[in-house]
Design a protein around this motif. Structure first.
Motif, PDB file in Angstrom:
ATOM      1  N   ASP A   1       5.031 -10.401  10.815  1.00 16.79           N
ATOM      2  CA  ASP A   1       4.983 -10.186  12.265  1.00 16.79           C
ATOM      3  C   ASP A   1       5.985 -11.064  13.031  1.00 16.79           C
ATOM      4  OD1 ASP A   1       3.690 -12.551  11.675  1.00 16.79           O
ATOM      5  OD2 ASP A   1       2.041 -12.227  13.084  1.00 16.79           O
ATOM      6  N   GLU A   2       6.802 -11.834  12.299  1.00 13.10           N
ATOM      7  CA  GLU A   2       7.777 -12.703  12.954  1.00 13.10           C
ATOM      8  C   GLU A   2       9.226 -12.359  12.616  1.00 13.10           C
ATOM      9  OE1 GLU A   2       6.632 -16.669  11.830  1.00 13.10           O
ATOM     10  OE2 GLU A   2       4.794 -16.602  13.006  1.00 13.10           O
ATOM     11  N   VAL A   3       9.441 -11.260  11.904  1.00 11.62           N
ATOM     12  CA  VAL A   3      10.799 -10.900  11.482  1.00 11.62           C
ATOM     13  C   VAL A   3      11.705 -10.625  12.679  1.00 11.62           C
ATOM     14  CG1 VAL A   3      12.192  -9.188  10.231  1.00 11.62           C
ATOM     15  CG2 VAL A   3      10.102 -10.096   9.195  1.00 11.62           C
ATOM     16  N   ASP A   4      11.216  -9.866  13.661  1.00 10.04           N
ATOM     17  CA  ASP A   4      12.050  -9.558  14.830  1.00 10.04           C
ATOM     18  C   ASP A   4      12.440 -10.832  15.567  1.00 10.04           C
ATOM     19  OD1 ASP A   4      11.984  -6.872  14.292  1.00 10.04           O
ATOM     20  OD2 ASP A   4      10.384  -6.422  15.729  1.00 10.04           O
ATOM     21  N   GLU A   5      11.493 -11.752  15.705  1.00 14.88           N
ATOM     22  CA  GLU A   5      11.758 -13.024  16.367  1.00 14.88           C
ATOM     23  C   GLU A   5      12.782 -13.843  15.571  1.00 14.88           C
ATOM     24  OE1 GLU A   5       9.117 -16.914  17.228  1.00 14.88           O
ATOM     25  OE2 GLU A   5       8.143 -15.006  17.712  1.00 14.88           O
ATOM     26  N   ALA A   6      12.636 -13.859  14.255  1.00 17.96           N
ATOM     27  CA  ALA A   6      13.572 -14.603  13.400  1.00 17.96           C
ATOM     28  C   ALA A   6      14.975 -13.999  13.482  1.00 17.96           C
ATOM     29  CB  ALA A   6      13.072 -14.613  11.957  1.00 17.96           C
ATOM     30  N   ARG A   7      15.055 -12.673  13.507  1.00 17.30           N
ATOM     31  CA  ARG A   7      16.357 -12.005  13.654  1.00 17.30           C
ATOM     32  C   ARG A   7      17.023 -12.397  14.974  1.00 17.30           C
ATOM     33  NH1 ARG A   7      17.734  -7.531  10.500  1.00 17.30           N
ATOM     34  NH2 ARG A   7      16.123  -6.914   9.022  1.00 17.30           N
ATOM     35  N   MET A   8      16.237 -12.397  16.049  1.00 18.73           N
ATOM     36  CA  MET A   8      16.780 -12.756  17.360  1.00 18.73           C
ATOM     37  C   MET A   8      17.244 -14.205  17.376  1.00 18.73           C
ATOM     38  SD  MET A   8      14.353 -10.626  20.041  1.00 18.73           S
ATOM     39  CE  MET A   8      14.302 -12.004  21.114  1.00 18.73           C
ATOM     40  N   LEU A   9      16.499 -15.072  16.717  1.00 17.08           N
ATOM     41  CA  LEU A   9      16.890 -16.473  16.650  1.00 17.08           C
ATOM     42  C   LEU A   9      18.246 -16.609  15.945  1.00 17.08           C
ATOM     43  CD1 LEU A   9      16.123 -19.411  17.216  1.00 17.08           C
ATOM     44  CD2 LEU A   9      14.995 -19.453  14.990  1.00 17.08           C
ATOM     45  N   TRP A  10      18.403 -15.910  14.811  1.00 14.71           N
ATOM     46  CA  TRP A  10      19.696 -15.948  14.103  1.00 14.71           C
ATOM     47  C   TRP A  10      20.819 -15.386  14.973  1.00 14.71           C
ATOM     48  CZ3 TRP A  10      21.398 -18.790  10.430  1.00 14.71           C
ATOM     49  CH2 TRP A  10      20.547 -19.263   9.428  1.00 14.71           C
ATOM     50  N   GLU A  11      20.533 -14.295  15.689  1.00 15.78           N
ATOM     51  CA  GLU A  11      21.568 -13.700  16.547  1.00 15.78           C
ATOM     52  C   GLU A  11      22.013 -14.696  17.619  1.00 15.78           C
ATOM     53  OE1 GLU A  11      19.816  -9.981  17.773  1.00 15.78           O
ATOM     54  OE2 GLU A  11      20.049  -9.147  15.746  1.00 15.78           O
ATOM     55  N   ASN A  12      21.054 -15.432  18.181  1.00 18.73           N
ATOM     56  CA  ASN A  12      21.399 -16.453  19.183  1.00 18.73           C
ATOM     57  C   ASN A  12      22.190 -17.587  18.550  1.00 18.73           C
ATOM     58  OD1 ASN A  12      20.166 -15.113  21.305  1.00 18.73           O
ATOM     59  ND2 ASN A  12      18.208 -16.138  20.999  1.00 18.73           N
ATOM     60  N   GLN A  13      21.758 -18.029  17.366  1.00 18.77           N
ATOM     61  CA  GLN A  13      22.455 -19.121  16.684  1.00 18.77           C
ATOM     62  C   GLN A  13      23.898 -18.714  16.352  1.00 18.77           C
ATOM     63  OE1 GLN A  13      20.641 -21.650  17.129  1.00 18.77           O
ATOM     64  NE2 GLN A  13      19.469 -22.156  15.323  1.00 18.77           N
ATOM     65  N   ILE A  14      24.075 -17.502  15.838  1.00 12.14           N
ATOM     66  CA  ILE A  14      25.414 -17.041  15.456  1.00 12.14           C
ATOM     67  C   ILE A  14      26.282 -16.837  16.694  1.00 12.14           C
ATOM     68  CG2 ILE A  14      26.740 -15.229  14.297  1.00 12.14           C
ATOM     69  CD1 ILE A  14      25.122 -17.117  12.396  1.00 12.14           C
ATOM     70  N   SER A  15      25.660 -16.462  17.806  1.00 16.43           N
ATOM     71  CA  SER A  15      26.404 -16.364  19.067  1.00 16.43           C
ATOM     72  C   SER A  15      26.955 -17.739  19.441  1.00 16.43           C
ATOM     73  CB  SER A  15      25.478 -15.827  20.162  1.00 16.43           C
ATOM     74  OG  SER A  15      26.141 -15.835  21.396  1.00 16.43           O
ATOM     75  N   ASP A  16      26.135 -18.776  19.262  1.00 13.74           N
ATOM     76  CA  ASP A  16      26.598 -20.151  19.513  1.00 13.74           C
ATOM     77  C   ASP A  16      27.726 -20.520  18.556  1.00 13.74           C
ATOM     78  OD1 ASP A  16      24.651 -20.340  21.458  1.00 13.74           O
ATOM     79  OD2 ASP A  16      23.314 -21.632  20.283  1.00 13.74           O
ATOM     80  N   LEU A  17      27.580 -20.162  17.287  1.00 13.61           N
ATOM     81  CA  LEU A  17      28.614 -20.443  16.287  1.00 13.61           C
ATOM     82  C   LEU A  17      29.931 -19.777  16.679  1.00 13.61           C
ATOM     83  CD1 LEU A  17      29.664 -21.473  13.545  1.00 13.61           C
ATOM     84  CD2 LEU A  17      28.683 -19.423  12.505  1.00 13.61           C
ATOM     85  N   LYS A  18      29.856 -18.523  17.104  1.00 12.96           N
ATOM     86  CA  LYS A  18      31.074 -17.810  17.509  1.00 12.96           C
ATOM     87  C   LYS A  18      31.745 -18.487  18.694  1.00 12.96           C
ATOM     88  CE  LYS A  18      30.091 -13.124  15.897  1.00 12.96           C
ATOM     89  NZ  LYS A  18      29.878 -11.734  16.354  1.00 12.96           N
ATOM     90  N   GLN A  19      30.939 -18.991  19.636  1.00  9.58           N
ATOM     91  CA  GLN A  19      31.511 -19.702  20.786  1.00  9.58           C
ATOM     92  C   GLN A  19      32.227 -20.958  20.338  1.00  9.58           C
ATOM     93  OE1 GLN A  19      28.189 -20.049  23.632  1.00  9.58           O
ATOM     94  NE2 GLN A  19      29.579 -19.009  25.037  1.00  9.58           N
ATOM     95  N   VAL A  20      31.614 -21.704  19.447  1.00  9.66           N
ATOM     96  CA  VAL A  20      32.215 -22.936  18.936  1.00  9.66           C
ATOM     97  C   VAL A  20      33.532 -22.632  18.227  1.00  9.66           C
ATOM     98  CG1 VAL A  20      31.928 -24.769  17.221  1.00  9.66           C
ATOM     99  CG2 VAL A  20      30.055 -24.228  18.760  1.00  9.66           C
TER     100      VAL A  20
END
Length: 127
Positions: free
Chosen positions: A104-123
């Motif tokens: 029940d937390e897969v969608d939340e975990a996916r969104m967390l990774w998407e946010n983290q990778i967005s930060d990585l791309k900015q860096v």
């Protein structure tokens, strides 16, 4: 407790595999985008978010290819892996994430990774 399910994500990153590897495998690189601060002592990485610490053990790594870690408190065999894939033809660089989460937390975990990778791309200047 329900069994964790494995999920995978792929992100195209406009950076060299060498540079990307530095950001996924070193405490200083991970501190730039993944956590507020990261320290390592041997095979143990300590990730700090808002003062809370979580420790992960480095299971395996291969220079410029992948890093595989497991959270210390997990005793279910789950891990997370960040793998760099270079397309043979286009030479596009992708970061392939493998992780586990409660059903029940897969969608939340996916969104967390998407946010983290967005930060990585900015860096990396890869937005």
């Amino acid at each position: 407790m329900s069994d964790k399910v494995k999920f995978e994500l792929e992100f195209v990153i406009q950076a060299s595999p060498q540079l990307l590897y530095q950001y996924i495998s070193t405490p200083s690189g991970l501190s730039e985008w993944y956590a507020d601060n990261v320290n390592s002592r041997g095979e143990i990485f300590t990730f700090i978010w808002d003062g809370a610490e979580e420790r992960a053990k480095l299971l395996k790594r291969k220079s410029e290819e992948f890093v595989k870690l497991a959270w210390e408190e997990n005793e279910d065999g789950s891990f997370f892996e960040m793998r760099i894939i270079v397309d043979e033809i286009t030479k596009d660089v992708s970061l392939f994430i493998t992780d586990f989460a409660e059903d029940d937390e897969v969608d939340e975990a996916r969104m967390l990774w998407e946010n983290q990778i967005s930060d990585l791309k900015q860096v990396l200047g890869s937005t």
